[in-house]
Each structure stands twice: as structure tokens, then as C-alpha cells.
Design a protein around this motif. Structure first.
Motif, PDB file in Angstrom:
ATOM      1  N   GLY A   1      29.594  15.579 -16.015  1.00  0.00           N
ATOM      2  CA  GLY A   1      28.512  14.634 -15.772  1.00  0.00           C
ATOM      3  C   GLY A   1      27.223  15.394 -15.548  1.00  0.00           C
ATOM      4  O   GLY A   1      27.180  16.357 -14.783  1.00  0.00           O
ATOM      5  N   LEU A   2      26.165  14.931 -16.199  1.00  0.00           N
ATOM      6  CA  LEU A   2      24.858  15.592 -16.146  1.00  0.00           C
ATOM      7  C   LEU A   2      23.846  14.518 -15.802  1.00  0.00           C
ATOM      8  O   LEU A   2      23.919  13.407 -16.325  1.00  0.00           O
ATOM      9  N   GLY A   3      22.904  14.849 -14.931  1.00  0.00           N
ATOM     10  CA  GLY A   3      21.875  13.882 -14.584  1.00  0.00           C
ATOM     11  C   GLY A   3      22.266  13.070 -13.375  1.00  0.00           C
ATOM     12  O   GLY A   3      23.063  13.505 -12.535  1.00  0.00           O
TER      13      GLY A   3
ATOM     14  N   SER B   1      26.535  25.270 -11.311  1.00  0.00           N
ATOM     15  CA  SER B   1      25.398  25.678 -12.131  1.00  0.00           C
ATOM     16  C   SER B   1      25.874  25.903 -13.560  1.00  0.00           C
ATOM     17  O   SER B   1      27.059  26.153 -13.799  1.00  0.00           O
TER      18      SER B   1
ATOM     19  N   GLU C   1      19.779  22.036 -13.497  1.00  0.00           N
ATOM     20  CA  GLU C   1      20.398  23.232 -12.922  1.00  0.00           C
ATOM     21  C   GLU C   1      21.904  23.111 -12.749  1.00  0.00           C
ATOM     22  O   GLU C   1      22.606  24.117 -12.764  1.00  0.00           O
ATOM     23  N   ASP C   2      22.396  21.905 -12.547  1.00  0.00           N
ATOM     24  CA  ASP C   2      23.805  21.722 -12.203  1.00  0.00           C
ATOM     25  C   ASP C   2      24.431  20.610 -13.031  1.00  0.00           C
ATOM     26  O   ASP C   2      23.741  19.709 -13.500  1.00  0.00           O
ATOM     27  N   VAL C   3      25.730  20.689 -13.144  1.00  0.00           N
ATOM     28  CA  VAL C   3      26.526  19.595 -13.702  1.00  0.00           C
ATOM     29  C   VAL C   3      27.656  19.270 -12.725  1.00  0.00           C
ATOM     30  O   VAL C   3      28.013  20.092 -11.873  1.00  0.00           O
ATOM     31  N   TRP C   4      28.202  18.071 -12.866  1.00  0.00           N
ATOM     32  CA  TRP C   4      29.430  17.695 -12.169  1.00  0.00           C
ATOM     33  C   TRP C   4      30.603  18.007 -13.087  1.00  0.00           C
ATOM     34  O   TRP C   4      30.635  17.507 -14.224  1.00  0.00           O
ATOM     35  N   VAL C   5      31.542  18.796 -12.606  1.00  0.00           N
ATOM     36  CA  VAL C   5      32.653  19.258 -13.434  1.00  0.00           C
ATOM     37  C   VAL C   5      33.959  18.634 -12.931  1.00  0.00           C
ATOM     38  O   VAL C   5      34.413  18.931 -11.820  1.00  0.00           O
TER      39      VAL C   5
ATOM     40  N   PRO D   1      30.287  20.295  -8.145  1.00  0.00           N
ATOM     41  CA  PRO D   1      29.070  20.628  -8.891  1.00  0.00           C
ATOM     42  C   PRO D   1      29.008  22.125  -9.162  1.00  0.00           C
ATOM     43  O   PRO D   1      29.343  22.928  -8.295  1.00  0.00           O
TER      44      PRO D   1
END
Lengths: 141, 141
Positions: free
Chosen positions: A65-67, A34, A15-19, A32
Motif C-alpha cells: 500500500g502506497l499513499g 522505506s 518515503e514509505d510503503v505499507w508491506v 511500514p
């Protein structure tokens, strides 16, 4: 573990990523957000007035970053703002269904499209050596 | 939820943080790193030759994400490199016990100390309004 399949599953389902972004003076920002994966790019939306919105408009430079920290997918690419004309009904509806908010109906929100140019994926440290799985937009595995 | 207690618990117990930095030209970088909380600061260690190591040495500017995207602690501060003389046996041993590696025994690793100047903590979006819980180094709650 098939890291390509695992990465694509995360792009579809997470649902989310770190940007991470930065202003032109080199001040980093992180938040973070969506996202929607449209099959070729991540679609993000944020207020144009937030640090992330300002940084992406100013530089387009982004690292995602994902996960989880021990099962991680790192994505490099450029963030391109989408003109409202470029946001089809289909794209807008898909973003709403995934992210549970509708930037089309909110003042000051911008969509950004990020085509990955490099992807790294690793779990624990022993996998660091072969962590690059997409380079110059091309899958290596 | 007591967000201060929850934040302090995460600082004590979580194993990794997301570390955003940028080079002086405004290229962002992001990577997960192990950390130690010494009661007042986060202690990080990374190779001086990595993008994170180079960025922190060049600018000291850092933004840290702790926790999960829907239960998140965002930390702003400056990263100060620790001279080897400043790394006491006690600190080095505590870092090893927490992070499971010993930068003292590895070539080219640097420790950085990050005293939080601002902390934001929030879960879902409805908590965004009161997300700032530490400002100018002082707890607000």
C-alpha cells in the motif's frame, strides 16, 4: 486527476510503503518500510530475521500500500531477494539517498526487488470501479 | 508523547485502518477500511466475497495498521465475525455515524470484531525499542 502520473510521482517521492506479507501457514504481517523506486521496481530492505524478511524469503508474496487510505495505490507483485552481487554501487547509493540507511553496512539485512504485476489506484469510493491501472505489468491508462 | 493517549485518540478519531489478512495458503492481502472503535474492539465491515472478507472468515487472522508510516500504531488480534443478532441498533448506528455507510442495508456485508491482543506504537526509528504498549490485551504503559 491523472492516476498514472500521480502513481509514478508517489513511487518517486513517497518515503514509505505499507508491506503486507504472510507466512506459509497464512499468518499475515504488516509493517511500514522505506523504499526506492528504480524506474521498474520497488527496492525494499529489511532484516532477514524479521517476520517480513522471513515471509518474503519463504513465499515471495507481497501486497503493498502506497499513499493515504483515501488516496491509495495498491501494488501486487513478487518479492525477489537480491544477491549482494546484484546490488550495484549505484543501486546501493540510491537506496541510501532515498531511505537514509545503508543495508550494505548492516548485518543481516536483505534487499528485495518487487516488480509490480498489478496496480490499483483510487481516492474516494466512487472511483473503485476503475481502480485497476496496471495489469500483468502493463499500464491500462 | 503519551503513546497510550495518542493511540486511544487515533482509535476514536481516525477514519480508516490498513487491514492485512492472508488466505490459508499464505497469500497476503491488504486494503484500507473504515472502522469503529467501541471502547474495547475495532469494528470492521466488508463484503464477505472480497479477499479480506474471505480471509477473515477462513482464518480470523488480522494485523492492522493505524495512522501514518512515521507515526504508526500496529494492532494484532483475531477477527470474529458478528452474527446479525449481535449487531445491536446502537452498534449499527454508531458504525454508520463513523464510517458513513450502513452494512445492515447492503447485501453480503459482514461485520468483524477485533479485540487487540498486542499493540505497538512508534514514530521514527529511535522509538522502535519500546514500541510494544499492549501485550496479551493488557496496557504496558
Amino acid at each position: 486527476m491523472n492516476r498514472k502520473q500521480d502513481t509514478l510521482r508517489r513511487l518517486e517521492e513517497d518515503e514509505d510503503v505499507w508491506v503486507a506479507s504472510a507466512d506459509p501457514d497464512g499468518n499475515p504481517y504488516l509493517v511500514p518500510l522505506s523504499f526506492l523506486w528504480d524506474g521498474a521496481a520497488l527496492i525494499l530492505a529489511t532484516l532477514g530475521s524479521t517476520p517480513t524478511g522471513r515471509n518474503l524469503r519463504a513465499t515471495g508474496r507481497i501486497r503493498i500500500g502506497l499513499g493515504l487510505t483515501r488516496d491509495v495505490v495498491m501494488i501486487d507483485g513478487s518479492a525477489e531477494p537480491l544477491h549482494p552481487d546484484e546490488v550495484s554501487d549505484e543501486l546501493g547509493d540510491a537506496f541510501l539517498a532515498k531511505a537514509h540507511f545503508d543495508p550494505r553496512k548492516l548485518d543481516g539485512y536483505l534487499y528485495f526487488r518487487v516488480v509490480p504485476t498489478r496496480i490499483q489506484a483510487w481516492g474516494e469510493e466512487y472511483e473503485l470501479k476503475d481502480r485497476e491501472i496496471l495489469r500483468n505489468g502493463t499500464w491500462l491508462i
